[in-house]
Design a protein around this motif. Structure first.
Motif, PDB file in Angstrom:
ATOM      1  N   ALA A  75       0.790  -1.125  -0.167  1.00  0.00           N
ATOM      2  CA  ALA A  75      -0.005  -0.022   0.052  1.00  0.00           C
ATOM      3  C   ALA A  75       0.823   1.394   0.115  1.00  0.00           C
ATOM      4  O   ALA A  75       0.471   2.258  -0.924  1.00  0.00           O
ATOM      5  CB  ALA A  75      -1.114   0.026   1.187  1.00  0.00           C
ATOM      6  N   ARG A  76       1.953   1.370   0.792  1.00  0.00           N
ATOM      7  CA  ARG A  76       2.724   2.564   0.954  1.00  0.00           C
ATOM      8  C   ARG A  76       3.624   2.529  -0.463  1.00  0.00           C
ATOM      9  O   ARG A  76       3.661   3.668  -1.162  1.00  0.00           O
ATOM     10  CB  ARG A  76       3.651   2.256   1.906  1.00  0.00           C
ATOM     11  CG  ARG A  76       4.766   3.162   2.306  1.00  0.00           C
ATOM     12  CD  ARG A  76       5.780   3.120   3.315  1.00  0.00           C
ATOM     13  NE  ARG A  76       6.372   1.723   3.398  1.00  0.00           N
ATOM     14  CZ  ARG A  76       6.922   1.289   4.347  1.00  0.00           C
ATOM     15  NH1 ARG A  76       7.121   1.819   5.594  1.00  0.00           N
ATOM     16  NH2 ARG A  76       7.493  -0.067   4.362  1.00  0.00           N
ATOM     17  N   TRP A  77       3.796   1.601  -1.170  1.00  0.00           N
ATOM     18  CA  TRP A  77       4.530   1.919  -2.256  1.00  0.00           C
ATOM     19  C   TRP A  77       3.602   2.225  -3.518  1.00  0.00           C
ATOM     20  O   TRP A  77       4.060   3.019  -4.193  1.00  0.00           O
ATOM     21  CB  TRP A  77       5.214   0.688  -2.890  1.00  0.00           C
ATOM     22  CG  TRP A  77       5.883   0.589  -4.161  1.00  0.00           C
ATOM     23  CD1 TRP A  77       5.556  -0.605  -5.395  1.00  0.00           C
ATOM     24  CD2 TRP A  77       6.907   1.335  -4.687  1.00  0.00           C
ATOM     25  NE1 TRP A  77       6.415   0.110  -6.298  1.00  0.00           N
ATOM     26  CE2 TRP A  77       7.329   0.997  -5.930  1.00  0.00           C
ATOM     27  CE3 TRP A  77       7.575   2.289  -3.894  1.00  0.00           C
ATOM     28  CZ2 TRP A  77       8.279   1.609  -6.490  1.00  0.00           C
ATOM     29  CZ3 TRP A  77       8.570   3.022  -4.661  1.00  0.00           C
ATOM     30  CH2 TRP A  77       8.943   2.805  -6.003  1.00  0.00           C
ATOM     31  N   VAL A  78       2.487   1.847  -3.309  1.00  0.00           N
ATOM     32  CA  VAL A  78       1.444   2.361  -4.345  1.00  0.00           C
ATOM     33  C   VAL A  78       1.060   3.765  -4.145  1.00  0.00           C
ATOM     34  O   VAL A  78       1.071   4.449  -4.976  1.00  0.00           O
ATOM     35  CB  VAL A  78       0.051   1.277  -4.311  1.00  0.00           C
ATOM     36  CG1 VAL A  78      -1.048   2.008  -4.900  1.00  0.00           C
ATOM     37  CG2 VAL A  78       0.150   0.189  -4.752  1.00  0.00           C
ATOM     38  N   VAL A  79       1.198   4.118  -2.730  1.00  0.00           N
ATOM     39  CA  VAL A  79       0.741   5.675  -2.637  1.00  0.00           C
ATOM     40  C   VAL A  79       2.025   6.537  -2.976  1.00  0.00           C
ATOM     41  O   VAL A  79       1.642   7.353  -3.649  1.00  0.00           O
ATOM     42  CB  VAL A  79       0.516   5.849  -1.080  1.00  0.00           C
ATOM     43  CG1 VAL A  79       0.500   7.219  -0.755  1.00  0.00           C
ATOM     44  CG2 VAL A  79      -0.804   5.224  -0.748  1.00  0.00           C
ATOM     45  N   LEU A 129       3.261  12.439  -0.156  1.00  0.00           N
ATOM     46  CA  LEU A 129       4.702  11.699   0.038  1.00  0.00           C
ATOM     47  C   LEU A 129       4.910  12.265   1.540  1.00  0.00           C
ATOM     48  O   LEU A 129       5.746  11.409   2.128  1.00  0.00           O
ATOM     49  CB  LEU A 129       5.686  12.430  -0.991  1.00  0.00           C
ATOM     50  CG  LEU A 129       5.545  11.918  -2.265  1.00  0.00           C
ATOM     51  CD1 LEU A 129       6.759  12.820  -3.070  1.00  0.00           C
ATOM     52  CD2 LEU A 129       5.703  10.514  -2.610  1.00  0.00           C
ATOM     53  N   ILE A 130       4.661  13.527   1.911  1.00  0.00           N
ATOM     54  CA  ILE A 130       4.975  13.712   3.364  1.00  0.00           C
ATOM     55  C   ILE A 130       4.299  12.832   4.362  1.00  0.00           C
ATOM     56  O   ILE A 130       4.659  12.515   5.318  1.00  0.00           O
ATOM     57  CB  ILE A 130       4.691  15.213   3.438  1.00  0.00           C
ATOM     58  CG1 ILE A 130       5.791  16.142   2.582  1.00  0.00           C
ATOM     59  CG2 ILE A 130       4.974  15.684   4.871  1.00  0.00           C
ATOM     60  CD1 ILE A 130       5.442  17.604   2.802  1.00  0.00           C
ATOM     61  N   LEU A 131       2.916  12.668   4.050  1.00  0.00           N
ATOM     62  CA  LEU A 131       1.935  12.129   4.863  1.00  0.00           C
ATOM     63  C   LEU A 131       1.843  10.523   4.711  1.00  0.00           C
ATOM     64  O   LEU A 131       1.125  10.079   5.573  1.00  0.00           O
ATOM     65  CB  LEU A 131       0.673  12.705   4.599  1.00  0.00           C
ATOM     66  CG  LEU A 131       0.611  14.334   5.100  1.00  0.00           C
ATOM     67  CD1 LEU A 131      -0.903  14.762   4.932  1.00  0.00           C
ATOM     68  CD2 LEU A 131       0.970  14.404   6.790  1.00  0.00           C
ATOM     69  N   VAL A 132       2.448  10.049   3.905  1.00  0.00           N
ATOM     70  CA  VAL A 132       2.317   8.620   3.732  1.00  0.00           C
ATOM     71  C   VAL A 132       2.469   7.699   5.025  1.00  0.00           C
ATOM     72  O   VAL A 132       1.712   6.630   5.199  1.00  0.00           O
ATOM     73  CB  VAL A 132       3.033   8.103   2.239  1.00  0.00           C
ATOM     74  CG1 VAL A 132       4.630   8.183   2.778  1.00  0.00           C
ATOM     75  CG2 VAL A 132       2.782   6.581   2.006  1.00  0.00           C
ATOM     76  N   SER A 133       3.542   8.203   5.686  1.00  0.00           N
ATOM     77  CA  SER A 133       3.800   7.278   6.851  1.00  0.00           C
ATOM     78  C   SER A 133       2.830   7.627   7.967  1.00  0.00           C
ATOM     79  O   SER A 133       2.752   6.658   8.794  1.00  0.00           O
ATOM     80  CB  SER A 133       5.275   7.739   7.469  1.00  0.00           C
ATOM     81  OG  SER A 133       6.370   7.445   6.592  1.00  0.00           O
ATOM     82  N   THR A 134       2.149   8.987   8.015  1.00  0.00           N
ATOM     83  CA  THR A 134       1.127   8.998   8.923  1.00  0.00           C
ATOM     84  C   THR A 134      -0.277   8.145   8.828  1.00  0.00           C
ATOM     85  O   THR A 134      -1.055   8.214   9.785  1.00  0.00           O
ATOM     86  CB  THR A 134       0.777  10.262   8.875  1.00  0.00           C
ATOM     87  OG1 THR A 134      -0.058  10.767   7.783  1.00  0.00           O
ATOM     88  CG2 THR A 134       2.066  11.284   9.117  1.00  0.00           C
ATOM     89  N   MET A 135      -0.173   7.546   7.611  1.00  0.00           N
ATOM     90  CA  MET A 135      -1.646   6.746   7.532  1.00  0.00           C
ATOM     91  C   MET A 135      -1.648   5.470   8.261  1.00  0.00           C
ATOM     92  O   MET A 135      -2.700   4.913   8.419  1.00  0.00           O
ATOM     93  CB  MET A 135      -1.398   6.170   6.129  1.00  0.00           C
ATOM     94  CG  MET A 135      -1.520   7.121   4.812  1.00  0.00           C
ATOM     95  SD  MET A 135      -1.535   6.507   3.195  1.00  0.00           S
ATOM     96  CE  MET A 135      -2.903   5.888   3.077  1.00  0.00           C
ATOM     97  N   VAL A 136      -0.663   5.067   9.029  1.00  0.00           N
ATOM     98  CA  VAL A 136      -0.582   3.824   9.949  1.00  0.00           C
ATOM     99  C   VAL A 136      -0.601   4.542  11.530  1.00  0.00           C
ATOM    100  O   VAL A 136      -0.605   3.596  12.328  1.00  0.00           O
ATOM    101  CB  VAL A 136       0.582   2.873   9.672  1.00  0.00           C
ATOM    102  CG1 VAL A 136       0.524   2.182   8.512  1.00  0.00           C
ATOM    103  CG2 VAL A 136       1.908   3.742   9.990  1.00  0.00           C
TER     104      VAL A 136
END
Length: 319
Positions: free
Chosen positions: A33-37, A69-76
């Motif tokens: 999912a992270r790679w797709v985003v 790109l900045i917020l992708v890590s905050t999705m978890v």
């Protein structure tokens, strides 16, 4: 000035955040999912740069791509952490608005022209739409727009409060623009900018509230939905329209705000009719097809579910 000016920016940011969580939730695991985003956001930046270079330098695609790109890590992150991030950044952003509005921070003359303007916008504008995007991600976890019947009271209250605050906050500056009043005190003028966020979120909630109550969509709703499904294509087509009419059509600066608004409305209606025709013919938006290909490649990696089930790390309970 009251109902349109500036409100689409936070509205679309919230919907973009909502859509990213939906898209990520269709994947088999969080690494996938992270790679797709990341890929989707990267290609949005590339397409935004091309759009800015050839058509419209104030492009917004790059802004959303950078913010993704900045917020992708905050999705978890947990729900509490996401909401704390939104609240903290809201304080920072409101402080910037107040300081710049009263001349303490000045940015006049900083922006260069052309593609460099787009590049700087792509860095600066994410700060203005980070809060609605984070709130859109939070809302997606609870499926507030995909299952609105479960959240009718919340959507109704958000719509009424957000749009009500927007009207009160935007009305003073609108009266000045309409030349009903000569001057507006600076604090009331600043309210116009502050009111954009609740207005954009209120519009999103209003659409969810309506969809929760409508059992069978009419033709108008189908047409608007078809436009939304082809939003990237319609967005770029509008830029083509501006370029043809204003740069090559001889209109230039010879028309006023009312005439320009009328052209904008007619252009939008044209894209709605075009999108409806494509929907009835079963034709997807060409730029949507391109972005999907760039993101996923030839193989379709999503499960065909009408209501995607988020992978566990996207439910807000992991961290």
């Amino acid at each position: 000035m009251v109902f349109v000016d500036g409100q689409p920016l936070p509205l679309f940011a919230a919907l973009f955040g909502y859509g990213l969580v939906q898209m990520a939730g269709r994947q088999a695991s969080w690494p996938v999912a992270r790679w797709v985003v990341v890929k989707r956001c990267f290609w949005m930046i590339v397409l935004g740069g091309l759009h800015a270079y050839f058509l419209f330098e104030a492009d917004i695609l790059g802004t959303y791509g950078v913010l993704g790109l900045i917020l992708v890590s905050t999705m978890v992150w947990r729900d509490q952490s996401l909401l704390a991030l939104a609240a903290g950044w809201m304080v920072v952003h409101l402080g910037y608005i107040l300081l710049s509005s009263f001349g303490i921070i000045r940015v006049d003359g900083v922006l260069p022209e052309g593609i460099a303007t787009w590049a700087l916008h792509t860095v600066v504008w994410p700060a203005a739409v980070l809060v609605p995007m984070v709130l859109g991600m939070w809302a997606a976890r609870h499926r507030m727009l995909t299952e609105p019947e479960r959240h009718v009271r919340f959507l109704r209250n958000t719509a009424l409060a957000g749009i009500g605050f927007m009207i009160l906050g935007c009305l003073p500056l609108a009266l000045k623009v309409a030349q009903v009043v000569d001057t507006v005190p600076r604090p009331l003028a600043v309210l116009h900018t502050i009111s954009l966020l609740p207005g954009g979120l209120g519009y999103a909630a209003l659409m969810g509230w309506i969809s929760a109550r409508v059992k069978k969509p009419n033709l108008l709703m189908v047409a608007v939905a078809a436009t939304g499904e082809r939003s990237l294509t319609c967005y770029v087509l509008q830029s083509v329209s501006w370029t043809v009419l204003f740069a090559y059509g001889g209109l230039g600066y010879e028309i006023g705000v009312a005439q320009a608004s009328l052209i904008g409305i007619l252009t939008w209606l044209t894209t709605v009719l075009l999108a409806l025709g494509m929907h009835l013919a079963g034709i997807r938006g060409p730029l949507e097809v391109l972005l999907r290909f760039l993101t996923y490649g030839r193989r379709k990696k999503t499960r065909p579910a009408a209501r995607p089930q988020p992978v566990p790390v996207l439910t807000g309970q992991s961290r």
